[in-house]
Design a protein around this motif. Sequence first.
Motif, PDB file in Angstrom:
ATOM      1  N   THR A   1      -4.853  -0.085  -4.205  1.00 42.75           N
ATOM      2  CA  THR A   1      -5.888   0.811  -4.723  1.00 42.75           C
ATOM      3  C   THR A   1      -6.077   0.531  -6.203  1.00 42.75           C
ATOM      4  O   THR A   1      -5.215   0.886  -7.015  1.00 42.75           O
ATOM      5  N   PRO A   2      -7.181  -0.116  -6.590  1.00 45.05           N
ATOM      6  CA  PRO A   2      -7.355  -0.506  -7.995  1.00 45.05           C
ATOM      7  C   PRO A   2      -7.356   0.706  -8.925  1.00 45.05           C
ATOM      8  O   PRO A   2      -8.018   1.718  -8.660  1.00 45.05           O
ATOM      9  N   VAL A   3      -6.621   0.580 -10.028  1.00 39.66           N
ATOM     10  CA  VAL A   3      -6.609   1.672 -11.007  1.00 39.66           C
ATOM     11  C   VAL A   3      -7.935   1.753 -11.751  1.00 39.66           C
ATOM     12  O   VAL A   3      -8.183   2.732 -12.467  1.00 39.66           O
ATOM     13  N   THR A   4      -8.787   0.756 -11.578  1.00 40.99           N
ATOM     14  CA  THR A   4     -10.123   0.836 -12.172  1.00 40.99           C
ATOM     15  C   THR A   4     -10.921   1.998 -11.580  1.00 40.99           C
ATOM     16  O   THR A   4     -11.879   2.459 -12.201  1.00 40.99           O
ATOM     17  N   ARG A   5     -10.525   2.465 -10.415  1.00 41.97           N
ATOM     18  CA  ARG A   5     -11.171   3.653  -9.843  1.00 41.97           C
ATOM     19  C   ARG A   5     -10.902   4.886 -10.695  1.00 41.97           C
ATOM     20  O   ARG A   5     -11.618   5.898 -10.593  1.00 41.97           O
ATOM     21  N   MET A   6      -9.855   4.815 -11.522  1.00 39.38           N
ATOM     22  CA  MET A   6      -9.504   5.898 -12.428  1.00 39.38           C
ATOM     23  C   MET A   6     -10.023   5.620 -13.842  1.00 39.38           C
ATOM     24  O   MET A   6      -9.735   6.363 -14.775  1.00 39.38           O
TER      25      MET A   6
ATOM     26  N   ALA B   1       0.804  -1.218   0.000  1.00 39.86           N
ATOM     27  CA  ALA B   1       0.000   0.000   0.000  1.00 39.86           C
ATOM     28  C   ALA B   1       0.839   1.271   0.000  1.00 39.86           C
ATOM     29  O   ALA B   1       0.833   2.040  -0.963  1.00 39.86           O
ATOM     30  N   GLY B   2       1.553   1.532   1.089  1.00 40.82           N
ATOM     31  CA  GLY B   2       2.319   2.766   1.162  1.00 40.82           C
ATOM     32  C   GLY B   2       3.021   2.917   2.493  1.00 40.82           C
ATOM     33  O   GLY B   2       3.144   1.961   3.266  1.00 40.82           O
ATOM     34  N   PHE B   3       3.480   4.119   2.757  1.00 38.71           N
ATOM     35  CA  PHE B   3       4.108   4.456   4.032  1.00 38.71           C
ATOM     36  C   PHE B   3       3.960   5.950   4.220  1.00 38.71           C
ATOM     37  O   PHE B   3       3.655   6.688   3.273  1.00 38.71           O
ATOM     38  N   THR B   4       4.166   6.413   5.434  1.00 33.97           N
ATOM     39  CA  THR B   4       3.913   7.819   5.736  1.00 33.97           C
ATOM     40  C   THR B   4       5.137   8.589   6.197  1.00 33.97           C
ATOM     41  O   THR B   4       5.138   9.813   6.163  1.00 33.97           O
ATOM     42  N   HIS B   5       6.168   7.881   6.637  1.00 31.33           N
ATOM     43  CA  HIS B   5       7.318   8.585   7.211  1.00 31.33           C
ATOM     44  C   HIS B   5       8.129   9.283   6.119  1.00 31.33           C
ATOM     45  O   HIS B   5       8.436   8.687   5.074  1.00 31.33           O
ATOM     46  N   LEU B   6       8.505  10.524   6.362  1.00 31.63           N
ATOM     47  CA  LEU B   6       9.235  11.310   5.371  1.00 31.63           C
ATOM     48  C   LEU B   6      10.600  10.720   5.046  1.00 31.63           C
ATOM     49  O   LEU B   6      11.149  10.952   3.970  1.00 31.63           O
ATOM     50  N   LYS B   7      11.176   9.935   5.988  1.00 29.41           N
ATOM     51  CA  LYS B   7      12.512   9.376   5.773  1.00 29.41           C
ATOM     52  C   LYS B   7      12.487   7.980   5.173  1.00 29.41           C
ATOM     53  O   LYS B   7      13.536   7.383   4.964  1.00 29.41           O
TER      54      LYS B   7
ATOM     55  N   PRO C   1       7.660  16.048  -2.462  1.00 26.01           N
ATOM     56  CA  PRO C   1       7.433  15.185  -1.290  1.00 26.01           C
ATOM     57  C   PRO C   1       8.660  14.371  -0.914  1.00 26.01           C
ATOM     58  O   PRO C   1       9.218  13.640  -1.732  1.00 26.01           O
ATOM     59  N   GLN C   2       9.085  14.503   0.327  1.00 28.21           N
ATOM     60  CA  GLN C   2      10.284  13.816   0.790  1.00 28.21           C
ATOM     61  C   GLN C   2      10.125  12.297   0.767  1.00 28.21           C
ATOM     62  O   GLN C   2      11.103  11.567   0.604  1.00 28.21           O
ATOM     63  N   ARG C   3       8.910  11.814   0.925  1.00 29.01           N
ATOM     64  CA  ARG C   3       8.677  10.376   0.910  1.00 29.01           C
ATOM     65  C   ARG C   3       9.158   9.721  -0.386  1.00 29.01           C
ATOM     66  O   ARG C   3       9.557   8.561  -0.393  1.00 29.01           O
ATOM     67  N   LEU C   4       9.085  10.455  -1.475  1.00 34.78           N
ATOM     68  CA  LEU C   4       9.317   9.856  -2.788  1.00 34.78           C
ATOM     69  C   LEU C   4      10.762   9.894  -3.251  1.00 34.78           C
ATOM     70  O   LEU C   4      11.103   9.249  -4.241  1.00 34.78           O
ATOM     71  N   ILE C   5      11.612  10.632  -2.562  1.00 33.49           N
ATOM     72  CA  ILE C   5      12.962  10.836  -3.088  1.00 33.49           C
ATOM     73  C   ILE C   5      13.944   9.732  -2.700  1.00 33.49           C
ATOM     74  O   ILE C   5      15.034   9.662  -3.238  1.00 33.49           O
ATOM     75  N   HIS C   6      13.535   8.838  -1.795  1.00 35.63           N
ATOM     76  CA  HIS C   6      14.467   7.833  -1.275  1.00 35.63           C
ATOM     77  C   HIS C   6      14.617   6.623  -2.199  1.00 35.63           C
ATOM     78  O   HIS C   6      15.564   5.849  -2.038  1.00 35.63           O
TER      79      HIS C   6
ATOM     80  N   ARG D   1      -3.312   4.639   1.777  1.00 33.87           N
ATOM     81  CA  ARG D   1      -3.640   5.043   0.409  1.00 33.87           C
ATOM     82  C   ARG D   1      -3.067   6.421   0.080  1.00 33.87           C
ATOM     83  O   ARG D   1      -3.144   6.877  -1.063  1.00 33.87           O
ATOM     84  N   THR D   2      -2.487   7.080   1.053  1.00 36.09           N
ATOM     85  CA  THR D   2      -2.039   8.456   0.826  1.00 36.09           C
ATOM     86  C   THR D   2      -0.824   8.528  -0.102  1.00 36.09           C
ATOM     87  O   THR D   2      -0.631   9.537  -0.785  1.00 36.09           O
ATOM     88  N   LEU D   3      -0.003   7.473  -0.148  1.00 32.61           N
ATOM     89  CA  LEU D   3       1.162   7.492  -1.036  1.00 32.61           C
ATOM     90  C   LEU D   3       0.715   7.612  -2.488  1.00 32.61           C
ATOM     91  O   LEU D   3       1.230   8.429  -3.247  1.00 32.61           O
ATOM     92  N   TRP D   4      -0.261   6.792  -2.869  1.00 28.21           N
ATOM     93  CA  TRP D   4      -0.758   6.832  -4.244  1.00 28.21           C
ATOM     94  C   TRP D   4      -1.503   8.142  -4.512  1.00 28.21           C
ATOM     95  O   TRP D   4      -1.348   8.753  -5.577  1.00 28.21           O
TER      96      TRP D   4
END
Length: 244
Positions: A188-193, A132-138, A174-179, A153-156
């Motif tokens: 989260t199904p892409v069918t929602r999109m 799913a994801g993670f929330t920590h900035l590091k 977003p710092q979460r994404l640079i690591h 679901r917040t990462l997506w």
Amino acid sequence: MTSQRTLVIGDIHSGLKALKDLLVRARVTSEDTLIFPGDYIDAWSDAVETIDFLIQLRASHNCIFLRGNHDELCYEWLTEGKDNPTWFMHGGRATAESYANADQATKNIHISFYESLLNHYLSEENKLFLHAGFTHLKGVEHEYFTKAFYWDRTLWELALSLNPHLSQTHEHYPQRLIHYDEIYIGHTPVTRMGKTTPQKAANVWNIDTGAAFKGPLTALDVHSKEFWQSDPIHTYYPGEKGRN
């Protein structure tokens, strides 16, 4: 077809017939590394059979199995025996009915499988895989809330909301994404999109193409980005509703 591929395979949701078809279409061999981001059960009728197959697959292939939220819910039900009406409403009923025909020895083997699942996997190429994801900035190693790995679901949502022209060096990126070079998720199904193929936002790839509903099951080559798909999964299970 190249040898020694790394294929990430989307949320199966007990769709064993589609999975077997997909492995043939992708021409999977024992040389390939298979990464599964979780949600092996809940939706279609082959829950027990799907876990049996994955355990067998692990004996002949290099498989990495990650933990999904549905897997954790099933594990809690098997080990604690607690009724979970919300789980039943979201595919758990089909799984419980499947396990009704399983003996205790099979259940024990499956419990061990669920316990062996990883919360995340980081490759030598700095590609992160999780359900799913993670929330920590590091990054994941600093995450306080381990349930985020298979519930967040917040990462997506964050990746989707980004201006695609925003540079990673920008002060507001977003710092979460640079690591990580790339992040691969399901959940989260892409069918929602309105999509049925793997979708990329920022450096996040979502390969849940809606197999719990009426989408196909997908395998993506993480290097070439070539992908293969089953037929819409409900066509393998006529008369069943899945999670509709």
